[in-house]
Design a protein around this motif. Structure first.
Motif, mmCIF file in Angstrom:
data_model
loop_
_atom_site.group_PDB
_atom_site.id
_atom_site.type_symbol
_atom_site.label_atom_id
_atom_site.label_comp_id
_atom_site.label_asym_id
_atom_site.label_seq_id
_atom_site.Cartn_x
_atom_site.Cartn_y
_atom_site.Cartn_z
ATOM 1 N N THR A 128 0.751 -1.236 0.100
ATOM 2 C CA THR A 128 0.089 0.012 -0.010
ATOM 3 C C THR A 128 0.894 1.354 0.082
ATOM 4 O OG1 THR A 128 -0.202 0.198 2.520
ATOM 5 C CG2 THR A 128 -1.812 -1.283 1.431
ATOM 6 N N ALA A 129 0.244 2.305 -0.546
ATOM 7 C CA ALA A 129 1.155 3.637 -0.564
ATOM 8 C C ALA A 129 1.489 4.140 0.776
ATOM 9 C CB ALA A 129 0.150 4.811 -1.234
ATOM 10 N N ALA A 130 0.789 3.653 1.807
ATOM 11 C CA ALA A 130 0.903 4.115 3.183
ATOM 12 C C ALA A 130 2.179 3.421 3.812
ATOM 13 C CB ALA A 130 -0.094 3.810 4.211
ATOM 14 N N GLU A 131 2.347 2.267 3.580
ATOM 15 C CA GLU A 131 3.503 1.456 4.069
ATOM 16 C C GLU A 131 4.704 1.294 3.336
ATOM 17 O OE1 GLU A 131 1.808 -2.409 4.534
ATOM 18 O OE2 GLU A 131 2.324 -2.990 2.419
ATOM 19 N N LYS A 132 4.766 1.626 1.960
ATOM 20 C CA LYS A 132 6.103 1.561 1.201
ATOM 21 C C LYS A 132 6.536 2.710 1.101
ATOM 22 C CE LYS A 132 3.984 1.633 -3.442
ATOM 23 N NZ LYS A 132 3.631 0.937 -4.642
ATOM 24 N N VAL A 133 7.953 2.877 0.500
ATOM 25 C CA VAL A 133 8.670 3.978 -0.001
ATOM 26 C C VAL A 133 8.041 4.643 -1.090
ATOM 27 C CG1 VAL A 133 10.759 5.024 -0.620
ATOM 28 C CG2 VAL A 133 10.631 3.109 1.074
ATOM 29 N N ALA A 134 7.724 5.737 -1.104
ATOM 30 C CA ALA A 134 7.211 6.593 -2.275
ATOM 31 C C ALA A 134 7.785 6.522 -3.670
ATOM 32 C CB ALA A 134 6.524 8.077 -2.025
ATOM 33 N N ASP A 135 6.989 6.368 -4.613
ATOM 34 C CA ASP A 135 7.724 6.170 -5.796
ATOM 35 C C ASP A 135 8.569 7.668 -6.223
ATOM 36 O OD1 ASP A 135 6.599 3.699 -6.160
ATOM 37 O OD2 ASP A 135 5.271 4.409 -7.540
ATOM 38 N N GLY A 136 9.890 7.288 -6.772
ATOM 39 C CA GLY A 136 10.470 8.709 -7.197
ATOM 40 C C GLY A 136 10.992 9.524 -6.172
ATOM 41 N N SER A 137 11.248 8.936 -4.855
ATOM 42 C CA SER A 137 11.437 9.720 -3.889
ATOM 43 C C SER A 137 12.836 9.792 -3.089
ATOM 44 C CB SER A 137 10.618 9.384 -2.703
ATOM 45 O OG SER A 137 10.655 8.287 -2.140
ATOM 46 N N ASP A 163 11.568 -4.573 -8.934
ATOM 47 C CA ASP A 163 10.422 -3.598 -9.598
ATOM 48 C C ASP A 163 10.231 -2.578 -8.656
ATOM 49 O OD1 ASP A 163 10.480 -5.057 -11.768
ATOM 50 O OD2 ASP A 163 8.668 -6.062 -11.233
ATOM 51 N N GLN A 164 10.159 -2.814 -7.273
ATOM 52 C CA GLN A 164 9.906 -1.854 -6.217
ATOM 53 C C GLN A 164 11.194 -0.933 -5.956
ATOM 54 O OE1 GLN A 164 7.873 -2.036 -1.989
ATOM 55 N NE2 GLN A 164 6.626 -2.952 -3.467
ATOM 56 N N MET A 165 12.205 -1.631 -5.940
ATOM 57 C CA MET A 165 13.308 -0.783 -5.808
ATOM 58 C C MET A 165 13.674 0.302 -6.877
ATOM 59 S SD MET A 165 16.343 -3.275 -4.612
ATOM 60 C CE MET A 165 16.052 -4.676 -5.491
ATOM 61 N N PHE A 166 13.248 -0.198 -8.206
ATOM 62 C CA PHE A 166 13.329 0.778 -9.442
ATOM 63 C C PHE A 166 12.349 1.945 -9.245
ATOM 64 C CE2 PHE A 166 12.330 2.255 -13.667
ATOM 65 C CZ PHE A 166 13.718 2.212 -14.203
ATOM 66 N N ALA A 167 11.054 1.473 -8.850
ATOM 67 C CA ALA A 167 10.028 2.513 -8.577
ATOM 68 C C ALA A 167 10.592 3.695 -7.484
ATOM 69 C CB ALA A 167 8.653 1.897 -8.132
ATOM 70 N N MET A 168 11.028 3.302 -6.414
ATOM 71 C CA MET A 168 11.155 4.221 -5.389
ATOM 72 C C MET A 168 12.441 5.157 -5.742
ATOM 73 S SD MET A 168 13.103 2.135 -2.026
ATOM 74 C CE MET A 168 12.049 0.727 -2.211
ATOM 75 N N LEU A 169 13.156 4.963 -6.649
ATOM 76 C CA LEU A 169 14.221 5.685 -6.829
ATOM 77 C C LEU A 169 13.871 6.865 -7.884
ATOM 78 C CD1 LEU A 169 17.113 3.348 -7.388
ATOM 79 C CD2 LEU A 169 17.198 4.913 -5.841
ATOM 80 N N LYS A 170 14.504 7.960 -7.520
ATOM 81 C CA LYS A 170 14.399 9.098 -8.182
ATOM 82 C C LYS A 170 15.266 8.837 -9.922
ATOM 83 C CE LYS A 170 14.902 12.496 -4.815
ATOM 84 N NZ LYS A 170 15.857 13.679 -4.386
ATOM 85 N N PHE A 263 24.015 -0.273 -10.046
ATOM 86 C CA PHE A 263 22.758 0.107 -10.885
ATOM 87 C C PHE A 263 22.264 1.344 -10.965
ATOM 88 C CE2 PHE A 263 22.862 -4.704 -9.783
ATOM 89 C CZ PHE A 263 22.798 -5.158 -11.000
ATOM 90 N N ILE A 264 22.121 1.640 -11.978
ATOM 91 C CA ILE A 264 21.439 3.091 -11.960
ATOM 92 C C ILE A 264 20.150 2.946 -12.780
ATOM 93 C CG2 ILE A 264 21.841 5.432 -13.082
ATOM 94 C CD1 ILE A 264 23.638 4.929 -11.146
ATOM 95 N N LYS A 265 19.114 4.027 -12.033
ATOM 96 C CA LYS A 265 17.789 4.135 -12.972
ATOM 97 C C LYS A 265 17.987 5.365 -13.990
ATOM 98 C CE LYS A 265 12.988 5.454 -11.925
ATOM 99 N NZ LYS A 265 11.807 5.531 -10.866
ATOM 100 N N PRO A 266 17.714 4.808 -15.182
ATOM 101 C CA PRO A 266 17.926 5.916 -15.991
ATOM 102 C C PRO A 266 17.289 7.246 -16.100
ATOM 103 C CG PRO A 266 17.630 3.595 -17.214
ATOM 104 C CD PRO A 266 17.474 3.593 -15.651
ATOM 105 N N LYS A 267 17.730 8.275 -16.455
ATOM 106 C CA LYS A 267 17.177 9.397 -16.097
ATOM 107 C C LYS A 267 15.730 9.622 -17.344
ATOM 108 C CE LYS A 267 20.951 12.128 -14.467
ATOM 109 N NZ LYS A 267 21.861 13.265 -14.670
ATOM 110 N N GLN A 268 15.753 8.750 -18.155
ATOM 111 C CA GLN A 268 14.367 8.968 -19.134
ATOM 112 C C GLN A 268 14.203 7.507 -19.268
ATOM 113 O OE1 GLN A 268 15.702 11.428 -22.448
ATOM 114 N NE2 GLN A 268 15.603 13.363 -21.460
#
Length: 268
Positions: A128-137, A163-170, A263-268
């Motif tokens: 849930t959004a309340a319990e996990k690290v916010a996306d892109g934060s 997938d969730q690690m990727f989502a939480m990263l800027k 690893f790096i999350k691509p900027k685009q």
């Protein structure tokens, strides 16, 4: 602490073939060295520095004091004792699987609220959004010897975790990963159940999630590790799963052979 070259010769060819960036090994900053030498660290944790190379590892991942950092499944808080004071101008979040996983962090907070009182918590993997690290934060996600754990149980959570690690990263953020390494040509040893994972397996999960391999360090490699123990990686220190049986032999080998991947999350 003696500094070594962070890129193994054999790893260079593999990284070049994968299109990864080969950079000069960074020297740990004075602030990072000071955090590793902090008197607030537990003596038993300090004793493992020779095996875990925290200053070199965090320098390789490029963690800065101003970063927003999430550490996954920190358990007793080995790296927490270094990261929290180091991130004085950033912030630190401990993301564990459930409420029980926070006990180690809560003990640190109770013992020294001045240093550890600002630890934040999240659930990982969260549903849930309340319990996990916010996306892109966040700027950096760190995980130390956890990938094999996500394969345990009735449900394999490994890809969902990446997938969730990727989502939480800027965009442009870093995933720093250390894991027990199983040689690619190993036979008769089962990934996850042995506690070891193949480099190719880990990279495949990360790549599917969207990450780009940016570099590899040999700082946590151990050529003495034969990987083929009766009780898996836990046979080695610090666990000594065989108790006193061949304890001197396993102590001489030391802690496990580990891959260290950035690893790096691509900027685009």
């Amino acid at each position: 602490m003696r500094y070594r070259s962070l890129v193994a010769p054999l790893a260079v060819a593999a990284l070049v073939g994968a299109g990864a960036l080969i950079a000069a090994a960074p020297k740990p900053s004075p602030a990072l060295v000071a955090a590793v030498k902090a008197p607030t660290r537990t003596p038993a944790n300090v004793a493992r520095d020779a095996h875990r190379h925290p200053a070199e590892t965090l320098a390789f991942f490029g963690v800065k004091p101003t970063d927003k950092v999430v550490e996954l499944w920190p358990a007793g808080g080995w790296y927490t004792e270094i990261l929290v004071p180091y991130l004085a101008k950033g912030n630190y979040t401990a993301a564990g699987p459930n409420e029980r996983s926070r006990v180690g962090m809560q003990k640190l907070m109770a013992a020294n609220p001045t240093v550890y009182g600002e630890i934040k918590f999240a659930t990982f993997p969260g549903t849930t959004a309340a319990e996990k690290v916010a996306d892109g934060s966040v700027d950096v996600v760190l995980t130390f010897r956890n990938v094999h754990n996500w394969s345990f149980g009735a449900t394999d959570q490994t890809q969902a975790a990446f997938d969730q690690m990727f989502a939480m990263l800027k965009p442009g953020g870093t995933l720093g990963l250390v894991e027990h390494r199983l040689p690619e040509n190993a036979t008769g040893i089962t990934e996850a159940k042995s506690g070891y994972m193949k480099r190719s397996t880990v990279i495949a999960y990360a790549t599917k999630a969207g990450f780009t391999l940016a570099g590899e360090s040999a700082i946590n490699a151990n050529p003495k590790d034969t990987h083929d123990y009766p009780k898996g990686v836990w046979t080695l220190p610090p666990n000594f799963a065989e108790a006193d049986k061949d304890r001197a032999k396993y102590a001489a080998i030391g802690e496990s052979d580990r891959m260290t991947l950035k690893f790096i999350k691509p900027k685009q």
